[in-house]
Design a protein around this motif. Structure first.
Motif, PDB file in Angstrom:
ATOM      1  N   TRP A  11       0.830  -1.279   0.173  1.00 20.51           N
ATOM      2  CA  TRP A  11       0.135   0.053  -0.091  1.00 20.51           C
ATOM      3  C   TRP A  11       0.875   1.295   0.132  1.00 20.51           C
ATOM      4  O   TRP A  11       0.533   2.352  -0.920  1.00 20.51           O
ATOM      5  N   TYR A  15      -0.134   3.719  -3.191  1.00 17.99           N
ATOM      6  CA  TYR A  15      -0.957   4.756  -2.993  1.00 17.99           C
ATOM      7  C   TYR A  15      -0.352   6.042  -3.547  1.00 17.99           C
ATOM      8  O   TYR A  15      -1.018   6.695  -4.120  1.00 17.99           O
ATOM      9  N   ARG A  18      -0.416   6.298  -7.233  1.00 14.75           N
ATOM     10  CA  ARG A  18      -1.550   6.595  -7.898  1.00 14.75           C
ATOM     11  C   ARG A  18      -2.198   7.963  -7.437  1.00 14.75           C
ATOM     12  O   ARG A  18      -2.727   8.705  -8.283  1.00 14.75           O
TER      13      ARG A  18
END
Length: 98
Positions: A11, A15, A18
């Motif tokens: 993650w 993250y 993105r």
């Protein structure tokens, strides 16, 4: 390493990338970069398709199917016709023994 730690690390890497991609929509990029980014989808598609078509023992059949499907999609601007035509060309070449 525990599965929870692996998921959290995945993650932590995914993250921010993105989030950066989503925030690019608010930036005003120079015309050079806008023109450059228009070619990214075509490049990715070619990078995925070309090795699969030409790296196969039955590359002749696949190449025929790609040419027919591409020509149909270019001519009709309809994805369905291109797919069906490509499949038909592949199976026709297979039946013909190419």
């Amino acid at each position: 390493m525990s599965p929870t730690a692996i998921i959290l690390l995945m993650w932590a890497v995914t993250y921010p990338a993105r989030l950066l991609g989503l925030s690019l929509g608010r930036l005003h990029l120079p015309p050079f970069w806008l023109a450059f980014l228009k070619f990214v989808p075509v490049s990715v598609f070619a990078a995925l398709v070309v090795p699969d078509v030409l790296g196969s023992p039955e590359w002749v059949r696949r190449l025929i199917a790609c040419v027919v499907g591409g020509a149909l999609m270019w001519r009709t601007r309809h994805l369905g016709f291109g797919l069906l035509g490509g499949f038909a060309a592949y199976w026709g070449a297979r039946v013909a023994g190419l």
